[in-house]
Design an enzyme around this catalytic site. Structure first.
Site, mmCIF file in Angstrom:
data_model
loop_
_atom_site.group_PDB
_atom_site.id
_atom_site.type_symbol
_atom_site.label_atom_id
_atom_site.label_comp_id
_atom_site.label_asym_id
_atom_site.label_seq_id
_atom_site.Cartn_x
_atom_site.Cartn_y
_atom_site.Cartn_z
ATOM 1 N N CYS A 110 0.870 -1.185 0.000
ATOM 2 C CA CYS A 110 0.000 0.000 0.000
ATOM 3 C C CYS A 110 0.903 1.230 0.000
ATOM 4 O O CYS A 110 2.123 1.114 -0.105
ATOM 5 C CB CYS A 110 -0.918 -0.007 1.219
ATOM 6 S SG CYS A 110 -0.032 0.218 2.749
ATOM 7 N N ARG B 213 3.631 -4.741 2.851
ATOM 8 C CA ARG B 213 2.966 -5.105 4.112
ATOM 9 C C ARG B 213 3.034 -6.630 4.258
ATOM 10 O O ARG B 213 2.059 -7.338 4.099
ATOM 11 C CB ARG B 213 1.518 -4.621 4.113
ATOM 12 C CG ARG B 213 1.337 -3.121 3.866
ATOM 13 C CD ARG B 213 1.934 -2.211 4.912
ATOM 14 N NE ARG B 213 1.325 -2.316 6.215
ATOM 15 C CZ ARG B 213 0.233 -1.633 6.597
ATOM 16 N NH1 ARG B 213 -0.369 -0.874 5.746
ATOM 17 N NH2 ARG B 213 -0.260 -1.785 7.808
ATOM 18 N N ASP C 154 2.234 6.200 13.201
ATOM 19 C CA ASP C 154 0.966 6.755 12.706
ATOM 20 C C ASP C 154 0.826 8.238 12.985
ATOM 21 O O ASP C 154 -0.139 8.847 12.519
ATOM 22 C CB ASP C 154 -0.230 6.010 13.316
ATOM 23 C CG ASP C 154 -0.327 4.586 12.781
ATOM 24 O OD1 ASP C 154 -1.095 3.804 13.338
ATOM 25 O OD2 ASP C 154 0.404 4.270 11.826
HETATM 26 C C1 EPZ Z 1 -0.723 -1.819 12.636
HETATM 27 O O1 EPZ Z 1 -0.458 -2.291 11.326
HETATM 28 C C2 EPZ Z 1 -1.653 -0.633 12.463
HETATM 29 N N1 EPZ Z 1 -2.891 -1.094 11.820
HETATM 30 C C3 EPZ Z 1 -0.967 0.430 11.603
HETATM 31 O O2 EPZ Z 1 -1.853 1.556 11.535
HETATM 32 C C4 EPZ Z 1 0.320 0.856 12.295
HETATM 33 O O3 EPZ Z 1 0.995 1.791 11.475
HETATM 34 C C5 EPZ Z 1 1.211 -0.380 12.519
HETATM 35 O O4 EPZ Z 1 0.483 -1.379 13.274
HETATM 36 C C6 EPZ Z 1 2.475 -0.042 13.293
HETATM 37 O O5 EPZ Z 1 2.114 0.526 14.537
HETATM 38 C C7 EPZ Z 1 -3.795 -1.783 12.556
HETATM 39 O O6 EPZ Z 1 -3.605 -2.031 13.738
HETATM 40 C C8 EPZ Z 1 -5.045 -2.194 11.849
HETATM 41 P P1 EPZ Z 1 2.912 -4.172 11.965
HETATM 42 P P2 EPZ Z 1 0.297 -3.713 11.124
HETATM 43 O O7 EPZ Z 1 2.638 -5.581 11.632
HETATM 44 O O8 EPZ Z 1 -0.065 -4.637 12.229
HETATM 45 C C9 EPZ Z 1 6.715 -5.386 9.490
HETATM 46 C C10 EPZ Z 1 -3.048 3.281 10.495
HETATM 47 O O9 EPZ Z 1 -2.672 4.296 9.905
HETATM 48 N N2 EPZ Z 1 6.075 -6.706 9.417
HETATM 49 O O10 EPZ Z 1 3.019 -3.768 13.398
HETATM 50 O O11 EPZ Z 1 0.058 -4.131 9.736
HETATM 51 C C11 EPZ Z 1 5.922 -4.315 8.751
HETATM 52 O O12 EPZ Z 1 6.265 -4.303 7.365
HETATM 53 C C12 EPZ Z 1 -2.354 1.957 10.252
HETATM 54 O O13 EPZ Z 1 -3.991 3.246 11.335
HETATM 55 C C13 EPZ Z 1 6.812 -7.790 8.922
HETATM 56 O O14 EPZ Z 1 7.967 -7.648 8.537
HETATM 57 O O15 EPZ Z 1 1.805 -3.261 11.288
HETATM 58 C C14 EPZ Z 1 6.346 -3.058 9.460
HETATM 59 O O16 EPZ Z 1 7.589 -2.644 8.938
HETATM 60 C C15 EPZ Z 1 -1.272 2.068 9.182
HETATM 61 N N3 EPZ Z 1 6.221 -9.009 8.855
HETATM 62 C C16 EPZ Z 1 6.531 -3.509 10.906
HETATM 63 O O17 EPZ Z 1 6.702 -4.932 10.857
HETATM 64 C C17 EPZ Z 1 4.922 -9.216 9.295
HETATM 65 O O18 EPZ Z 1 4.440 -10.369 9.230
HETATM 66 C C18 EPZ Z 1 5.346 -3.210 11.810
HETATM 67 O O19 EPZ Z 1 4.204 -3.702 11.149
HETATM 68 C C19 EPZ Z 1 4.206 -8.116 9.797
HETATM 69 C C20 EPZ Z 1 4.792 -6.874 9.858
#
Ligand code: EPZ
Length: 421
Positions: free
Chosen positions: A117, A122, A308
């Site tokens: 996205c 993601r 965020d």
């Molecule tokens: C949650 O997303 C939030 N969304 C996001 O908010 C927020 O930015 C993010 O956490 C970080 O705080 C919801 O809770 C619905 P992550 P999430 O898995 O869970 C990497 C908004 O604006 N990663 O914590 O998808 C990832 O690429 C949204 O409200 C892996 O490598 O984020 C990132 O660099 C945007 N492998 C980091 O970890 C995985 O399997 C954190 O991602 C999963 C994630």
């Protein structure tokens, strides 16, 4: 399509009601798949993403409606379908939160791989690794993650990735392990308040989760969970956005319902910049000195500075008296707002995951384009203070995560309106 039209220059004054947290409501709605009987959720914000989750849940046999008070009622009526299809998942990344509940309750989960996205790739490798550790068989079928497990067994799982913990992977594993056999320990779990809220909901349904809010979460599996009533926590990201709105317009806002205890890193940085933040009667009161100090900010997993709010604070730092530095450690490409802010007269220079911000005297209104949810919020904040009029196209990005933002801003003095293109 719609756009926002903002005439900058007004100082914001008054009370802003802070809505329920999107990132708590979405996984908790998904958790309704796990429970017997009705789930009643209060303080669920009226957002496009919430309505999208209702559509997905409906396809998965979970009926939901809001009653006259706005409380959301969810009931599982049919457990046949366990397939979250691409056309739904591609619209909202948080759809991935149904994976753990489907696997635990229906022994099978087929969820389309969410594409990338605007804020970057993601991946969901941590989600898959965590669920496999509980005993799921995994295969990739036509772009769908297919997980199956006759039963899930407790395990010790390390969920840390290259960017730290994962919020929704922690949610998925916690939800699945709640109905697993035996004890699961998640190491390097996400500590976000939204994870704590989900765990509190699950425990109220009969789960046995401890350590939530710390990097080590323990779940003793139970055989069934029963629906309950739950009130979703306030949205700390919306609250932080309005804190910036108060500071950047040199206004004075009372954020009703905001919880300062969920925002320590944000409050710490804003106070360094010169924002005055006090615990009020009904929430948090925010005002600012006229002069904003430059700072260095690096985004981190909770309790660090939240990614965020990176874009929103960058808008404010455009007007600080000196040079600031913002480094994005969670989503290194999350800078769609940078070229748009530069169009409004900001002096921002991106160097990899870091942006150098040279403070300027003022921003100037311009036609700009929203791209992702938080970048769009940053552009609205810029419009509030820019000289002249700002047109922000693609208003739908904002509606994903902010409830009636133009009404809330107009009610405290902003000159903002939503216009059909
Ligand atoms: C949650 O997303 C939030 N969304 C996001 O908010 C927020 O930015 C993010 O956490 C970080 O705080 C919801 O809770 C619905 P992550 P999430 O898995 O869970 C990497 C908004 O604006 N990663 O914590 O998808 C990832 O690429 C949204 O409200 C892996 O490598 O984020 C990132 O660099 C945007 N492998 C980091 O970890 C995985 O399997 C954190 O991602 C999963 C994630």
């Amino acid at each position: 399509m719609q756009h926002f039209e903002i005439v900058g220059g007004n100082r914001l004054k008054g009370k802003v009601p802070i809505s329920g947290a999107k990132n708590a409501a979405l996984p908790i709605m998904a958790a309704s798949i796990l429970v017997e009987g009705e789930t009643v959720l209060r303080n669920v914000p009226d957002l496009a993403d919430v309505r999208q989750m209702q559509v997905l849940l409906s396809r998965l046999g979970v009926k939901s409606h809001r009653d006259a008070d706005g409380a959301m009622h969810l009931t599982v009526e049919d457990e046949m379908n366990a397939h979250a299809e691409y056309e739904l998942v591609s619209k909202m990344r948080a759809s991935v939160c149904v994976m753990g509940p489907l696997l635990a309750k229906r022994k099978r989960a087929q969820v389309s791989m969410p594409g990338g996205c605007a804020i970057g790739a993601r991946p969901i490798d941590l989600h898959i690794r965590g669920l496999q550790a509980l005993g799921a068989d995994f295969e990739l079928v036509n772009g769908d993650v297919l997980l199956r497990a006759k039963k899930l067994k407790g395990a010790e799982i390390f969920l840390g990735g290259p960017f730290g913990s994962s919020v929704t992977a922690t949610a998925n594993v916690m939800m699945a392990a709640s109905l697993g056999q035996g004890k699961t320990v998640i190491e390097s779990a996400a500590c976000e308040p939204e994870i704590v809220d989900l765990a509190n909901f699950l425990n109220a349904c009969g789960a046995r989760i401890t350590g939530h809010g710390t990097p080590e979460v323990t779940i003793e599996g139970v055989t069934s969970l029963t629906g309950t009533e739950h009130t979703v926590i306030a949205d700390r990201i919306e609250a932080g956005t309005f804190m910036v709105a108060a500071a950047i317009t040199n206004g004075d806002l009372e954020l009703v319902g905001a919880r300062i205890s969920h925002m320590r890193a944000v409050v710490d940085q804003l106070r360094r910049i010169g924002v005055i933040i006090e615990r009020g009667e009904t929430g948090v009161s925010v005002s600012s000195a006229r002069r904003l100090e430059p700072v260095e900010i690096t985004t981190q997993p909770y309790p660090g500075f939240p990614t965020d709010l990176q874009a929103q604070v960058m808008t404010m730092l455009c007007l600080a008296d000196g040079n600031s530095v913002v480094t994005e450690k969670i989503f290194p490409d999350r800078f769609m707002h940078v070229p748009e802010l530069n169009r409004m007269g900001a002096h921002l220079r991106k160097e990899g995951p870091t942006v150098i911000i040279e403070g300027v005297k003022r921003l100037v209104g311009a036609p700009v384009m929203a791209s992702d949810l938080r970048a769009s919020a940053a552009l609205i904040l810029a419009g509030l203070v820019a000289k002249g009029t700002t047109h922000i196209s693609r208003a739908y990005h904002i509606d994903r995560g902010y409830e009636r933002i133009e009404e809330k801003l107009a009610a405290v003095g902003a000159k903002i309106r939503r216009v059909d293109d």
